[in-house]
Design a protein around this motif. Structure first.
Motif, PDB file in Angstrom:
ATOM      1  N   ASP A 168       0.860  -1.181   0.000  1.00 11.90           N
ATOM      2  CA  ASP A 168       0.000   0.000   0.000  1.00 11.90           C
ATOM      3  C   ASP A 168       0.896   1.231   0.000  1.00 11.90           C
ATOM      4  OD1 ASP A 168      -2.248   1.743   0.270  1.00 11.90           O
ATOM      5  OD2 ASP A 168      -3.333   0.094   1.224  1.00 11.90           O
ATOM      6  N   THR A 169       0.269   2.390  -0.044  1.00 14.66           N
ATOM      7  CA  THR A 169       1.037   3.635  -0.034  1.00 14.66           C
ATOM      8  C   THR A 169       1.283   4.058   1.404  1.00 14.66           C
ATOM      9  OG1 THR A 169      -0.453   4.151  -1.835  1.00 14.66           O
ATOM     10  CG2 THR A 169       1.150   5.816  -1.255  1.00 14.66           C
TER      11      THR A 169
ATOM     12  N   ALA B  68      -1.727  -3.460   5.692  1.00 13.01           N
ATOM     13  CA  ALA B  68      -0.953  -2.508   4.888  1.00 13.01           C
ATOM     14  C   ALA B  68      -1.702  -1.176   4.783  1.00 13.01           C
ATOM     15  CB  ALA B  68      -0.680  -3.081   3.498  1.00 13.01           C
ATOM     16  N   GLU B  69      -3.017  -1.249   4.674  1.00 16.71           N
ATOM     17  CA  GLU B  69      -3.822  -0.024   4.575  1.00 16.71           C
ATOM     18  C   GLU B  69      -3.774   0.744   5.899  1.00 16.71           C
ATOM     19  OE1 GLU B  69      -7.643  -0.615   2.714  1.00 16.71           O
ATOM     20  OE2 GLU B  69      -8.492   1.087   3.806  1.00 16.71           O
ATOM     21  N   TYR B  71      -1.425   0.609   8.206  1.00 14.94           N
ATOM     22  CA  TYR B  71      -0.082   1.171   8.363  1.00 14.94           C
ATOM     23  C   TYR B  71       0.074   2.416   7.482  1.00 14.94           C
ATOM     24  CZ  TYR B  71       5.021   1.395   8.533  1.00 14.94           C
ATOM     25  OH  TYR B  71       6.304   1.809   8.708  1.00 14.94           O
ATOM     26  N   GLY B  72      -0.537   2.382   6.304  1.00 12.11           N
ATOM     27  CA  GLY B  72      -0.505   3.542   5.414  1.00 12.11           C
ATOM     28  C   GLY B  72      -1.158   4.753   6.058  1.00 12.11           C
ATOM     29  N   THR B  75       0.968   6.056   9.098  1.00 10.50           N
ATOM     30  CA  THR B  75       2.188   6.794   8.735  1.00 10.50           C
ATOM     31  C   THR B  75       1.862   8.077   7.973  1.00 10.50           C
ATOM     32  OG1 THR B  75       2.424   5.412   6.761  1.00 10.50           O
ATOM     33  CG2 THR B  75       3.711   4.775   8.693  1.00 10.50           C
TER      34      THR B  75
END
Lengths: 582, 172
Positions: A168-169, B68-69, B71-72, B75
């Motif tokens: 992901d970004t 992952a989303e 963590y995105g 951050t």
């Protein structure tokens, strides 16, 4: 379809009301440059390469997401538009490593193409550029953040299409990167190694782990007997790497090239696909008749297998215990073939040419080494093979006609169609239905399981048995299907799942087509067409009628599902964590 | 000591971390609410003080949002932290007015005095240091906040005394 009247660059045209400016311009043969845009996958207007002037609008607009409307006046080539695109592109380039000479995507790079198309003659902006470490830990995929243009096509593919969400970004502004949670390596998260991220990357930021050096070294080693096998999907796509039209069948050219590269034998993985059908068909009938775990789910696609191990461990017992065809072939080569030819299996080096990056991961699974040696030594993608052919200076289009080598040379049409979604199912049904009926069946084309629809269903009646079958391709569709089964909303006997949308023809190791092609041509359908053509032309179209496979059972395995077959042709699976370790 | 004993209360009974229980309540409250990720992260950070991987995994599992989303998002926004914060959270305003009035030098001085970088926490857990965007107190530029206290019109020499005033309170 309701139409609207619009004006593009003073030309008046009529286009469907649901078009974007980009689509309308395309209809008028006006090319608008794009970078982040990939139809149906990434339509977010983020990169601003496609800006146009819209009369009455406050600022330049992104053509890829701006819907047309009655009376719209658009300018695609005004000075303001040209300058804005150039500035945007130069800013993207200022934070790109620009190492085109050694980039695997050189001459097939959308950024490079834009730079040429927009006539970029110099770079005005020399700012800070990212210098981040590469992620090279995965056996399948290399991630190079220094080439990434942050278009997010890979993120959308991984998250929305495949529902894997390995990447992901992260962060924001200049520090933005596409990476895994907590900056983990792709090797340490639930990445399925399907490589669809590579297939949609416009640049070289995502690429396969290049293993061509290992193959060159083996070919140069006189102590090794280096053989190669090719998957069905490779022969209908390899030609694209040499400028041929999508859907060209280049089976003979491919075989001739492999010979020239120095492989001792060139085998057809399709023969092993026929073997897979014998084993899997037997397994299906056994499970139905003996009350075994159902539905039986196919196990040919290593991306799907890894997805299942991470996300749906409750289905591991449903997976067919059959190895994937090229792994079966590897085991056969290092046992039956080694004995027959009188070659020490330690000296046999098996290379698989696959449309797949996940096969690289699969080949190094410790359980896939039935003979004491890895069943398959190296897996190369279709793209890597093309690179070797080019490096060897072989004129791919001018080659003599060649055929696959024996003793496993002949494959059936059933083995060929393994390369497209629904193909494994159809191949299995061709054999299973005949076994159940006890006689030959003429109508063997199961159209219900063909095509690019996400989830397909069919019920086949044979020998008094009703087999309910389902086919899913792309991991997002696999997830939908498994969730339905978990919720008790669907029940099947037999399911085929392929990890990539469209199946292997559209695998993560196949030639990469830019967005300008991929957005408007269905690669899945075009390449599958070639697969079905090849099937129709083969004299034998059912796996159980393949004389090579029959001989293999007579001489070696005795019968499908025998003890020896289980030892060499079957495998097991491992539950894997959904989340990375801390 | 038996391995089964709880680390915090020493009882043989398996004891559920109170904070984990609170997190489960937060997740339950927002489950099936669209766009719930950011409020859940906010409330989770209030409970734990920061958002380590273990907490993000629980939120991922609970809300069915990929790690992952999450963590995105964590951050992307500066108010979310991956590292524990100190008892005294120092924020140095890097807004335009503060910056031109020398907040960069104040920040350097703080780093030097505390021996930590931006985003880090001192080993004794007392101070954490962050740089933030404009806090709207431009009239007091350059300005820092320590928890709810605002210290304005600073010059670099003030830093030493300010930090010591908090250390002294602690040592009393």
């Amino acid at each position: 379809m309701e139409m609207v009247n619009i004006t593009i660059d003073t030309r008046k045209i009529q286009v469907p009301k649901n078009y974007t400016i980009l689509e309308a311009a395309r209809a008028a043969n006006i090319a608008i440059p794009t970078l982040c845009f990939l139809k149906e996958i990434n339509e977010i207007g983020a990169c601003r390469m496609c800006v146009v002037e819209v009369k009455g609008a406050r600022a330049l607009q992104a053509a890829c997401v701006y819907p047309v409307s009655e009376g719209l006046e658009i300018y695609t080539q005004s000075p303001a538009v040209r300058e804005a695109r150039k500035v945007t592109l130069e800013l993207i380039l200022s934070n790109h490593d620009k190492k085109c000479l050694t980039c695997v995507r050189s001459s097939n790079c959308e950024l490079q193409q834009l730079s040429e198309d927009l006539n970029i003659k110099g770079l005005r902006f020399e700012g800070e550029a990212k210098l981040l470490p590469l992620d090279e830990f995965s056996p399948s995929i290399v991630r190079d953040p220094n080439k990434c243009v942050l278009c997010r096509r890979c993120v959308s593919m991984c998250k929305n299409v495949q529902t894997v969400s390995a990447i992901d970004t992260m962060e924001r502004g200049f520090n933005t990167t596409v990476t895994c949670a907590f900056n983990k390596s792709l090797n340490d998260v639930s990445c399925t190694m399907c490589g669809q991220c590579i297939a949609v990357c416009p640049v070289g930021a995502l690429r396969e782990k290049d293993d061509t050096d290992k193959v060159w070294a083996a070919l140069a080693n006189p102590d090794l007997h280096v053989v190669v096998q090719t998957a069905p999907a490779v022969r209908v796509a390899l030609g694209e790497e040499f400028g041929m039209p999508i859907g060209s069948r280049v089976t003979s050219n491919m075989i001739a090239s492999l010979r020239r590269l120095g492989f001792k034998k060139v085998f057809d993985t399709d023969t092993a696909a026929d073997l897979t059908i014998m084993e899997e068909g037997t397994e299906l009938l056994h499970r139905i008749k003996e009350g075994g775990k159902l539905p039986l789910i196919t196990s040919c696609s290593p991306g799907w297998i890894k997805f299942c191990e991470h996300n749906y461990p409750e289905f591991l017992e449903n997976l067919s215990s059959c190895k994937s065809p090229h792994e079966m072939f590897g085991a056969v080569l290092k046992s039956y073939y080694a004995e027959k030819m009188g070659i020490d299996p330690a000296k046999i080096f098996v290379v698989s040419i696959m449309p797949c990056t996940a096969k690289k991961y699969e080949a190094q699974r410790p359980e896939l080494s039935s003979t004491g040696y890895a069943d398959v030594d190296v897996v190369l993608t279709t793209r890597e093979l093309a690179r070797m052919i080019k490096e060897a200076g072989i004129d791919f289009t001018e080659l003599p006609e060649r055929h696959f080598d024996d003793p496993m040379g002949e494959a059936s049409g059933a083995g060929v169609i393994f390369g497209a979604t629904g193909g494994v199912m159809e191949a299995a049904l061709r054999t299973v239905a005949e076994i159940l009926e006890g006689k030959s069946i003429d109508n063997i084309e199961y159209n219900a399981v063909r095509g690019v629809e996400g989830i397909k269903e069919a019920t086949v009646e044979a020998g008094g048995l009703k087999i309910k079958a389902a086919v899913a391709h792309g991991l997002g569709n696999a997830r939908k299907l498994l969730d339905k089964i978990n919720a008790g909303e669907a029940e099947y006997h037999f399911i085929e799942i392929m990890g990539c949308p469209g199946g292997c023809v559209n695998g993560g190791g196949q030639p990469i087509q830019p967005s300008t092609v991929r957005s408007w041509v269905d690669l899945r359908a075009e390449r599958a067409k070639a697969i079905y053509e090849e099937d129709r032309e083969l004299p034998i179209r059912k796996s159980h009628e393949n004389p090579r496979v029959k001989a293999l059972y007579e001489e070696y395995f005795e019968k499908p599902g025998s003890h020896k077959a289980h030892k060499l042709l079957h495998t097991h699976y491992t539950k894997r964590a959904k989340y990375p370790e801390e | 000591m038996s391995e089964n004993k709880c680390c915090c209360c020493g009882t043989a009974e398996a004891c559920v971390d109170e904070r984990d229980q609170k997190l489960q309540e937060i997740i339950a409250k927002y489950k099936d609410v669209r766009g719930a990720l950011i409020p859940v992260l906010h409330e989770a950070q209030e409970v734990y003080g920061y958002l380590p991987m273990s907490v993000q995994k629980k939120i991922s599992e609970g809300l069915d949002v990929p790690l992952a989303e999450i963590y995105g998002v964590v951050t992307f926004y500066t108010q979310f932290s991956l590292k524990p914060k100190g008892k005294y959270k120092i924020n140095v305003c890097m807004g335009t007015a503060c910056y031109v009035k020398g907040s960069g030098i104040i920040l350097d001085k703080l780093k030097e005095k505390l021996g930590i970088e931006v985003g880090e926490c001192t080993e004794d857990g007392l101070f954490s240091l962050d740089a933030c965007r404009c806090i709207g107190a431009c009239g007091l530029a350059p300005v820092i906040t320590i928890n709810e206290d605002v210290h304005g019109r600073l010059n670099p020499d003030d830093v030493e005394g300010i930090i010591e005033s908090y250390t002294k309170t602690e040592n009393k």
